[in-house]
Design a protein around this motif. Structure first.
Motif, PDB file in Angstrom:
ATOM      1  N   ALA A  43       0.639  -1.329   0.016  1.00 50.96           N
ATOM      2  CA  ALA A  43      -0.034   0.076  -0.070  1.00 50.96           C
ATOM      3  C   ALA A  43       0.996   1.068  -0.042  1.00 50.96           C
ATOM      4  O   ALA A  43       1.985   1.468   0.540  1.00 50.96           O
ATOM      5  N   LEU A  44       0.564   2.411  -0.828  1.00 55.93           N
ATOM      6  CA  LEU A  44       1.280   3.430  -0.951  1.00 55.93           C
ATOM      7  C   LEU A  44       0.465   4.486  -0.767  1.00 55.93           C
ATOM      8  O   LEU A  44      -0.565   4.853  -1.325  1.00 55.93           O
ATOM      9  N   THR A  45       0.998   5.518   0.230  1.00 55.68           N
ATOM     10  CA  THR A  45       0.167   6.724   0.598  1.00 55.68           C
ATOM     11  C   THR A  45       1.081   7.902   0.363  1.00 55.68           C
ATOM     12  O   THR A  45       2.335   7.903   0.744  1.00 55.68           O
ATOM     13  N   ALA A  46       0.546   9.059  -0.388  1.00 56.32           N
ATOM     14  CA  ALA A  46       1.520  10.164  -0.526  1.00 56.32           C
ATOM     15  C   ALA A  46       0.778  11.316  -0.319  1.00 56.32           C
ATOM     16  O   ALA A  46      -0.600  11.456  -0.369  1.00 56.32           O
ATOM     17  N   ARG A  47       1.393  12.551  -0.220  1.00 51.89           N
ATOM     18  CA  ARG A  47       0.937  13.883   0.028  1.00 51.89           C
ATOM     19  C   ARG A  47       1.605  14.842  -0.876  1.00 51.89           C
ATOM     20  O   ARG A  47       3.012  14.825  -0.754  1.00 51.89           O
ATOM     21  N   LEU A  48       0.725  15.402  -1.775  1.00 50.56           N
ATOM     22  CA  LEU A  48       1.268  16.422  -2.614  1.00 50.56           C
ATOM     23  C   LEU A  48       1.053  18.083  -2.305  1.00 50.56           C
ATOM     24  O   LEU A  48      -0.094  18.142  -1.792  1.00 50.56           O
ATOM     25  N   ARG A  49       1.706  19.049  -2.307  1.00 47.99           N
ATOM     26  CA  ARG A  49       1.457  20.312  -2.258  1.00 47.99           C
ATOM     27  C   ARG A  49       0.643  20.591  -3.379  1.00 47.99           C
ATOM     28  O   ARG A  49       0.302  19.976  -4.535  1.00 47.99           O
ATOM     29  N   SER A  50       0.041  21.859  -3.358  1.00 51.61           N
ATOM     30  CA  SER A  50      -0.824  22.384  -4.172  1.00 51.61           C
ATOM     31  C   SER A  50      -0.383  22.418  -5.894  1.00 51.61           C
ATOM     32  O   SER A  50      -1.014  22.367  -6.614  1.00 51.61           O
ATOM     33  N   ASP A  51       1.067  22.727  -5.677  1.00 51.27           N
ATOM     34  CA  ASP A  51       1.733  22.361  -6.997  1.00 51.27           C
ATOM     35  C   ASP A  51       2.093  21.213  -7.796  1.00 51.27           C
ATOM     36  O   ASP A  51       2.564  21.331  -8.622  1.00 51.27           O
ATOM     37  N   GLY A  52       1.763  20.372  -6.916  1.00 52.22           N
ATOM     38  CA  GLY A  52       2.158  18.969  -7.429  1.00 52.22           C
ATOM     39  C   GLY A  52       3.276  18.229  -6.703  1.00 52.22           C
ATOM     40  O   GLY A  52       3.726  17.288  -7.215  1.00 52.22           O
ATOM     41  N   SER A  53       4.158  19.048  -6.272  1.00 48.89           N
ATOM     42  CA  SER A  53       5.294  18.681  -5.875  1.00 48.89           C
ATOM     43  C   SER A  53       5.221  17.502  -4.433  1.00 48.89           C
ATOM     44  O   SER A  53       4.130  17.938  -3.741  1.00 48.89           O
ATOM     45  N   LEU A  54       5.752  16.578  -4.267  1.00 48.31           N
ATOM     46  CA  LEU A  54       5.726  15.879  -2.903  1.00 48.31           C
ATOM     47  C   LEU A  54       6.038  16.695  -1.586  1.00 48.31           C
ATOM     48  O   LEU A  54       6.759  17.733  -1.762  1.00 48.31           O
ATOM     49  N   ASP A  55       5.126  16.389  -0.828  1.00 46.96           N
ATOM     50  CA  ASP A  55       5.292  17.333   0.577  1.00 46.96           C
ATOM     51  C   ASP A  55       6.249  16.528   1.490  1.00 46.96           C
ATOM     52  O   ASP A  55       6.224  15.582   1.961  1.00 46.96           O
ATOM     53  N   PRO A  56       7.692  17.024   1.460  1.00 41.78           N
ATOM     54  CA  PRO A  56       8.647  16.325   2.430  1.00 41.78           C
ATOM     55  C   PRO A  56       8.441  16.275   3.782  1.00 41.78           C
ATOM     56  O   PRO A  56       8.881  15.711   4.737  1.00 41.78           O
ATOM     57  N   THR A  57       7.204  16.925   4.370  1.00 37.27           N
ATOM     58  CA  THR A  57       7.065  16.839   5.697  1.00 37.27           C
ATOM     59  C   THR A  57       6.131  15.724   5.956  1.00 37.27           C
ATOM     60  O   THR A  57       5.886  15.581   7.168  1.00 37.27           O
ATOM     61  N   PHE A  58       5.529  15.084   4.985  1.00 38.37           N
ATOM     62  CA  PHE A  58       4.847  13.810   5.119  1.00 38.37           C
ATOM     63  C   PHE A  58       5.839  12.929   5.120  1.00 38.37           C
ATOM     64  O   PHE A  58       6.453  12.209   3.866  1.00 38.37           O
ATOM     65  N   ASN A  59       5.995  12.022   6.217  1.00 36.65           N
ATOM     66  CA  ASN A  59       7.171  11.017   6.515  1.00 36.65           C
ATOM     67  C   ASN A  59       8.306  11.299   5.972  1.00 36.65           C
ATOM     68  O   ASN A  59       9.151  10.338   5.691  1.00 36.65           O
ATOM     69  N   GLY A  60       8.854  12.609   5.853  1.00 34.90           N
ATOM     70  CA  GLY A  60      10.132  12.810   5.407  1.00 34.90           C
ATOM     71  C   GLY A  60      10.344  12.723   4.164  1.00 34.90           C
ATOM     72  O   GLY A  60      11.655  13.193   3.474  1.00 34.90           O
ATOM     73  N   SER A  61       9.717  12.081   3.424  1.00 39.04           N
ATOM     74  CA  SER A  61       9.939  11.949   1.937  1.00 39.04           C
ATOM     75  C   SER A  61       8.534  12.245   1.039  1.00 39.04           C
ATOM     76  O   SER A  61       8.880  12.293  -0.450  1.00 39.04           O
ATOM     77  N   GLY A  62       7.519  12.594   1.560  1.00 41.73           N
ATOM     78  CA  GLY A  62       6.409  12.702   0.803  1.00 41.73           C
ATOM     79  C   GLY A  62       5.445  11.699   0.530  1.00 41.73           C
ATOM     80  O   GLY A  62       4.283  11.505   0.004  1.00 41.73           O
ATOM     81  N   PHE A  63       5.950  10.365   0.971  1.00 41.43           N
ATOM     82  CA  PHE A  63       5.120   9.175   0.922  1.00 41.43           C
ATOM     83  C   PHE A  63       5.253   8.237   1.716  1.00 41.43           C
ATOM     84  O   PHE A  63       6.707   8.123   2.214  1.00 41.43           O
ATOM     85  N   VAL A  64       4.684   7.087   1.909  1.00 42.22           N
ATOM     86  CA  VAL A  64       4.812   5.930   2.988  1.00 42.22           C
ATOM     87  C   VAL A  64       4.559   4.842   2.305  1.00 42.22           C
ATOM     88  O   VAL A  64       3.195   4.731   1.928  1.00 42.22           O
ATOM     89  N   ARG A  65       5.032   3.691   2.480  1.00 40.52           N
ATOM     90  CA  ARG A  65       4.557   2.215   2.333  1.00 40.52           C
ATOM     91  C   ARG A  65       4.250   1.405   3.272  1.00 40.52           C
ATOM     92  O   ARG A  65       4.689   1.795   4.437  1.00 40.52           O
ATOM     93  N   PHE A  66       3.142   0.479   3.184  1.00 43.28           N
ATOM     94  CA  PHE A  66       2.776  -0.333   4.126  1.00 43.28           C
ATOM     95  C   PHE A  66       2.531  -1.641   3.607  1.00 43.28           C
ATOM     96  O   PHE A  66       1.607  -1.948   2.449  1.00 43.28           O
ATOM     97  N   ASN A  67       3.070  -2.844   4.200  1.00 46.15           N
ATOM     98  CA  ASN A  67       2.565  -4.263   3.884  1.00 46.15           C
ATOM     99  C   ASN A  67       2.402  -4.815   5.128  1.00 46.15           C
ATOM    100  O   ASN A  67       3.289  -5.157   6.056  1.00 46.15           O
ATOM    101  N   GLU A  68       1.060  -5.212   5.538  1.00 42.17           N
ATOM    102  CA  GLU A  68       0.806  -5.529   6.747  1.00 42.17           C
ATOM    103  C   GLU A  68       1.675  -6.968   7.187  1.00 42.17           C
ATOM    104  O   GLU A  68       1.400  -7.924   6.509  1.00 42.17           O
ATOM    105  N   GLU A  69       2.356  -6.814   8.050  1.00 42.64           N
ATOM    106  CA  GLU A  69       3.088  -8.097   8.750  1.00 42.64           C
ATOM    107  C   GLU A  69       4.003  -8.565   7.554  1.00 42.64           C
ATOM    108  O   GLU A  69       4.275  -9.993   7.735  1.00 42.64           O
ATOM    109  N   GLY A  70       4.608  -7.798   6.619  1.00 46.04           N
ATOM    110  CA  GLY A  70       5.217  -8.496   5.594  1.00 46.04           C
ATOM    111  C   GLY A  70       4.237  -9.246   4.626  1.00 46.04           C
ATOM    112  O   GLY A  70       4.897  -9.758   3.518  1.00 46.04           O
ATOM    113  N   TYR A  71       3.010  -9.197   4.426  1.00 44.09           N
ATOM    114  CA  TYR A  71       2.151  -9.904   3.509  1.00 44.09           C
ATOM    115  C   TYR A  71       1.694  -8.819   2.456  1.00 44.09           C
ATOM    116  O   TYR A  71       1.892  -7.550   2.650  1.00 44.09           O
ATOM    117  N   GLU A  72       1.358  -9.212   1.369  1.00 40.42           N
ATOM    118  CA  GLU A  72       0.742  -8.662   0.342  1.00 40.42           C
ATOM    119  C   GLU A  72      -0.447  -7.346   1.009  1.00 40.42           C
ATOM    120  O   GLU A  72      -1.281  -8.103   1.597  1.00 40.42           O
TER     121      GLU A  72
END
Length: 459
Positions: free
Chosen positions: A389-418
């Motif tokens: 699972a991939l979640t991201a936050r973009l600023r109003s100009d379309g650039s990634l927001d670095p204040t969101f998880n330090g990179s603009g996006f975060v990944r998730f895979n529940e306990e290593g499963y798909e």
């Protein structure tokens, strides 16, 4: 697990929710193994739908408290689950939840019975009881066949069926105005999208329709109760409608995608006026906005900004087959009247590939400050291992927001499963909830067991 650089910044798991920000199903109270739609509620609660493996052909609703526990008082039976079923009918395809102004909600999905199939629209009161003033004891059944029109006329309005089943569609579906399958007007009438069989040519067509508050067809909408979504030069059988949304002036936005030929496709946004007629003033008289000449494009979600009705559309495509088969997330922003917003990515569609093997954008939402949150699933879109699972936050100009998880996006895979994303929504306080589906190694269902998860991120 989630990949986060801090335990307190935006884009990291909320430690006050369930187990470190993650709720997994089944739980001790709730045996449902899969959820397909959710709805953020007041008091930062969450309404979820679940399929009930112990009762095939039925679905259940539950409320999740702010701390991630199941609200056992919901429904009044002490189980925390409100069940819905119909004898000799399978109603276990859950497509959407739509919040209503009276505090209740609509649940939509597909049904099948002996000799009949179509979609159901169930109306619940806030306490989980059926609203028996709606449809037939709380349910409007919309079969895939013609029905007699009121007044004894020979031919009636079109009826509806979920003919093209989608992986989870569309909404989110989880808030009332985010490109969902249904949306309520201020007068209580309900706008829906679906597929119809016209009867005359035996072809299926995507349509938008309107129901009265009691569930009956509103025959004043386009003078028939529905309008076929088609454009000049585009075969209407190839057009899909992925969702609808209601602008502040009562006009209805419709979005979807269609093939131009065997390879090229297009994403569109069109607008209907309050009477159900196409609004030719949209996009400066063109009446529709398209993003043409894409390769296998999907329009998956749409959301409106509350302050000015600005439109964001999210989806995915393969921009150029010569560049490989990795999906790219696709987004663009329009003004309320259908012009590309030059403040977002200089007025151009934004193609994103944030991780190896690519990803889609399956849900989107505006935050109060004008930022855009999107969620989707990594990978190429087929059956494959290692999806996240991939979640991201973009600023109003379309650039990634670095204040969101330090990179603009975060990944998730529940306990290593798909983990694949099924829905996303914003809580009343702005925190981000993403829900999805897990396939775990096991001996059930083609060598796998199934479950669901919900994660809440700080905003």
């Amino acid at each position: 697990m989630a990949y986060a650089s801090s335990a307190v910044q935006a884009g990291t798991l909320d430690p006050t929710f369930a187990e470190g920000g993650v709720l997994t199903l089944p739980t001790r109270e709730l045996g449902g193994y899969r959820t397909l739609a959710m709805l953020p509620l007041a008091e930062n609660k969450l309404l979820i739908t679940v399929l009930l493996p112990e009762k095939p052909g039925a679905f259940g609703l539950s409320k999740v408290n702010e701390d991630g526990s199941i609200d056992r008082e919901f429904g009044g039976a002490g189980t925390g689950v409100v069940e819905f079923s119909k004898e000799n009918t399978y109603v276990d395809e859950i497509v959407d939840i739509c919040g209503l102004s009276d505090g209740g909600w609509l649940v939509m999905g597909g049904y099948a019975s002996f000799g009949d199939s179509g979609i159901y629209v169930v109306r619940f009161l806030e306490d989980g009881r059926l609203n028996t003033l709606f449809g037939e004891d709380g349910v409007r059944w919309l079969p895939f066949r013609l029905e007699p029109k009121s007044g004894g006329m020979e031919d009636g309005p079109l009826t509806f069926s979920w003919r093209d089943r989608e992986p989870s569609a569309q909404a989110p579906r989880s808030s009332g105005n985010n490109g969902s399958s249904a949306v309520e007007q201020p007068d209580g009438k309900i706008i829906l999208r679906n597929v119809v069989n016209s009867g005359s040519d035996d072809l299926s067509h995507w349509v938008v329709l309107r129901l009265n508050p009691d569930g009956s067809t509103d025959e004043t909408f386009n003078e028939t109760g529905s309008v076929v979504i088609e454009f000049p030069g585009v075969p209407r059988v190839a057009t899909s409608v992925k969702g609808v949304a209601l602008q502040s002036d009562g006009k209805v936005l419709v979005f979807g995608d269609f093939f131009q030929n065997t390879l090229a496709s297009s994403i569109y946004v069109a607008r209907l006026d309050a009477t159900g007629r196409f609004d030719t003033s949209f996009n400066g008289g063109v009446g529709v906005v398209t993003v043409p000449n894409l390769h296998y494009a999907n329009a998956n979600a749409m959301a409106l900004r509350e302050s000015d009705d600005a439109i964001v559309v999210a989806g995915d495509c393969w921009p150029n087959p010569d560049q490989g088969f990795d999906r790219h997330g696709l987004m663009f922003v329009l003004s309320r009247d259908g012009f590309f917003d030059f403040a977002f990515n200089s007025g151009q569609p934004l193609f994103s590939k944030l991780v190896d093997k690519g990803h889609d954008w399956y849900r989107c939402a505006w935050q109060a400050d004008g930022s855009i949150v999107v969620a989707g699933t990594t990978g190429r879109g087929g059956v494959e291992t290692g999806v996240l699972a991939l979640t991201a936050r973009l600023r109003s100009d379309g650039s990634l927001d670095p204040t969101f998880n330090g990179s603009g996006f975060v990944r998730f895979n529940e306990e290593g499963y798909e983990a694949t994303v099924e829905d996303m929504g914003l809580m009343p306080d702005g925190r981000i909830v993403v829900g999805g589906f897990t396939r775990r190694p096991g001996a059930v269902y083609w060598g796998r067991t199934f479950g669901s998860w919900f994660i809440r991120y700080l905003a």
